[in-house]
Structures are given as structure tokens and as C-alpha cells.
Design an enzyme around this catalytic site. Structure first.
Site, PDB file in Angstrom:
ATOM      1  CB  CYS A  72      -0.779  -0.175   1.278  1.00  0.00           C
ATOM      2  SG  CYS A  72      -1.935   1.396   1.652  1.00  0.00           S
ATOM      3  CB  CYS A 188      -3.191   4.122  -5.324  1.00  0.00           C
ATOM      4  SG  CYS A 188      -4.589   3.198  -4.746  1.00  0.00           S
TER       5      CYS A 188
HETATM    6  N1  DGL Z   1      -3.992   0.686  -2.170  1.00  0.00           N
HETATM    7  C1  DGL Z   1      -3.352   1.989  -1.373  1.00  0.00           C
HETATM    8  C2  DGL Z   1      -2.318   2.368  -1.817  1.00  0.00           C
HETATM    9  O1  DGL Z   1      -1.683   1.967  -2.472  1.00  0.00           O
HETATM   10  C3  DGL Z   1      -4.641   2.746  -0.671  1.00  0.00           C
HETATM   11  C4  DGL Z   1      -5.768   3.055  -1.263  1.00  0.00           C
HETATM   12  C5  DGL Z   1      -6.777   3.511  -0.197  1.00  0.00           C
HETATM   13  O2  DGL Z   1      -7.109   2.916   0.865  1.00  0.00           O
HETATM   14  O3  DGL Z   1      -7.081   4.670  -0.293  1.00  0.00           O
HETATM   15  O4  DGL Z   1      -2.269   3.698  -1.581  1.00  0.00           O
END
Ligand code: DGL
Length: 266
Positions: A72, A188
Site C-alpha cells: 500500500c 496506488c
Molecule cells: N491501495 C492503497 C495505496 O496503494 C490505498 C488506497 C486507499 O485505501 O485509499 O495507496
């Protein structure tokens, strides 16, 4: 067999798990989707740090993991330093927007970056950006676009909202790019699952870049394993703090994994 914990705010980290499984088939992966607390993108630093600490503690207690992948960008930007302080003996691999690979491949030197507000506003991201703007072989311009709501729409499998948001954010990038933009970073881990829509609205001249494979290679290096030496493929264990059936469905659709995700309360 080595065991690696992987977590994300939700289903987005499956884009990283896909690369990890391809790169290290003999490693056992335990994937936690923190879907009850998604999206992370608009949460505070202390909320994200608290969730990251709880999940990491659970992974260590229950699986004695050999390494942790923070799949993430937002949690990496806001909580990885704290995780490394709390767990100095645990190798931790994070995910950062692929600005460097994008700068290496862009001809026009105008690069779009799509990410959450949390990632784009973080000090870590500012450092990465400034460093590249200073050191790239020729000047490079990053056009950053926060994508409020997009990870959430992917999380909820809401195609109509995904389509509207991808259209809006692609248009915003184009509008703010001072020249021809030939590269867009998916900053993301949820966004690779909307890559077709983004490609449709950004047009054929734009290359999308994500970090899944780079993270998978780094993880293999950290573990000291090799593809050749890996034993037979181990099925990942999937857990969700939200709806486990949504995680099973996403894993089946995007990774071709038929696994029964379990409910996790942490
Ligand atoms: N998948 C996550 C990232 O790479 C977070 C997305 C979220 O939950 O806002 O930032």
C-alpha cells in the site's frame, strides 16, 4: 518454506501479491485486506499507523513471518518508518510510486502521477519527487493528481463510479500537464485494477507504470530465495477485516486464485 505477510487497506494489494506469486512461487504469502478500514487515502497518519501496527503484530504472532510487504503506497508513505522502529528485526518492503522508472522511460519528460491524497501530501513523497527533479539526467516534470474515491470504488467493485472517476482524473492530468505527457504512474496499488479504464481515457500515447514487479524482485532479494530454488507453489492465505467474500471474488477475478478468504478481527 519462507512465509511473508502482505497487507493493504483492501483488495488493491492483490496487484502486488500477483507479482509476488509470479516471482516467488515457493513462498507462502499471508494476505490481509484491511477492508473494514478502507480507504486509507483520506485517513490520518495515526489511524494508518495504528492499523499497520495491529496487522503486523497479528502476522508476527500467528505466522512468524520472515518478511513483511506493505502493499500500500499510503501506508508505506505514512507508517513504514514507525513499523521499522517497532520491528527492527523484521525485513519490511514498502511500495512507493514508480517515479524513478517513469523518469527513466519518459521521452517528453512530462509524467502524470495518480495516487491517494495521503501519499501525495506525505513528506516521503515530497522527498522522492524533489530528489528526482534534482538528479534526473534531463529535467522532468511531475503532474500529481489525487484520486479521491477511486480506491473506494475499486474496493466496492462499483464500475460506474470507477468509469466516471477515471475519466475525470485523466482529463485533469491532461489539463494540468504543461506539455505532452507520455507516462503515468499508478501510485496506488488499487489502480492497476482500473488500468484498462485509465488507458482508455488517457489514450494510446501514454504508458502506465506500476511497481508490482519491482517490489516482488526486492522481496525475493530480501528473502535470499531464487525462482529456481523455490519449491512447489503454495496457495496464499487470504484474510479480510471486511467482507471476506469480496476478497475471494477479487482474488478469483484478478489472480485466478480459487481461495476461501477468512474473516479477521484485529
Ligand atoms: N491501495 C492503497 C495505496 O496503494 C490505498 C488506497 C486507499 O485505501 O485509499 O495507496
Amino acid at each position: 518454506m519462507k512465509t511473508v505477510g502482505v497487507f493493504d487497506s483492501g483488495v488493491g494489494g492483490l496487484s502486488v501479491l500477483r507479482a509476488l506469486l509470479a516471482e516467488s512461487p515457493g513462498v507462502r504469502f499471508i494476505y490481509v485486506a484491511d477492508s473494514a478500514y478502507a480507504p486509507y487515502g483520506e485517513r490520518t497518519v495515526s489511524e494508518i499507523t495504528d492499523r499497520s501496527e495491529r496487522i503486523t503484530a497479528w502476522l508476527r504472532q500467528t505466522h512468524r513471518i520472515d518478511a513483511l510487504v506493505v502493499a500500500c503506497n499510503t501506508a508505506t508513505a505514512l507508517a513504514i518508518d514507525s513499523l521499522r522502529d517497532t520491528h527492527p528485526d523484521l525485513p519490511i518492503v514498502g511500495v512507493e510510486p514508480a517515479l524513478k522508472p517513469a523518469a527513466a522511460m519518459s521521452h517528453t519528460r512530462h509524467i502524470g502521477v495518480l495516487a491517494t491524497r495521503g501519499t501525495l501530501n506525505s513528506e516521503r513523497f515530497a522527498r522522492l519527487r524533489t530528489q528526482l527533479e534534482r538528479t534526473a539526467s534531463s529535467p522532468v516534470h511531475f503532474i500529481c493528481q489525487p484520486c479521491d474515491g477511486l480506491a473506494d470504488a475499486i474496493e466496492r467493485d462499483d464500475l460506474q463510479t470507477q468509469q466516471a472517476l477515471c475519466k475525470r482524473y485523466a482529463a485533469a492530468l491532461r489539463e494540468h500537464a504543461p506539455g505532452d505527457m507520455d507516462t503515468v504512474v499508478l501510485g496506488c496499488t488499487h489502480y492497476p485494477f482500473a488500468a484498462d479504464l485509465l488507458a482508455q481515457f488517457l489514450g494510446p500515447d501514454v504508458t502506465l507504470v506500476d511497481t508490482g514487479m519491482a517490489v516482488a524482485r526486492r522481496t525475493r532479494d530480501v528473502l535470499g530465495t531464487s525462482i529456481e530454488n523455490d519449491s512447489a507453489a503454495a496457495p496464499p492465505r487470504l484474510l479480510s477485516t471486511g467482507d471476506p467474500t469480496a476478497l475471494s471474488r477479487a482474488a478469483s477475478r484478478w489472480l485466478g486464485i480459487q481461495a476461501h478468504a477468512e474473516k479477521l478481527a484485529v
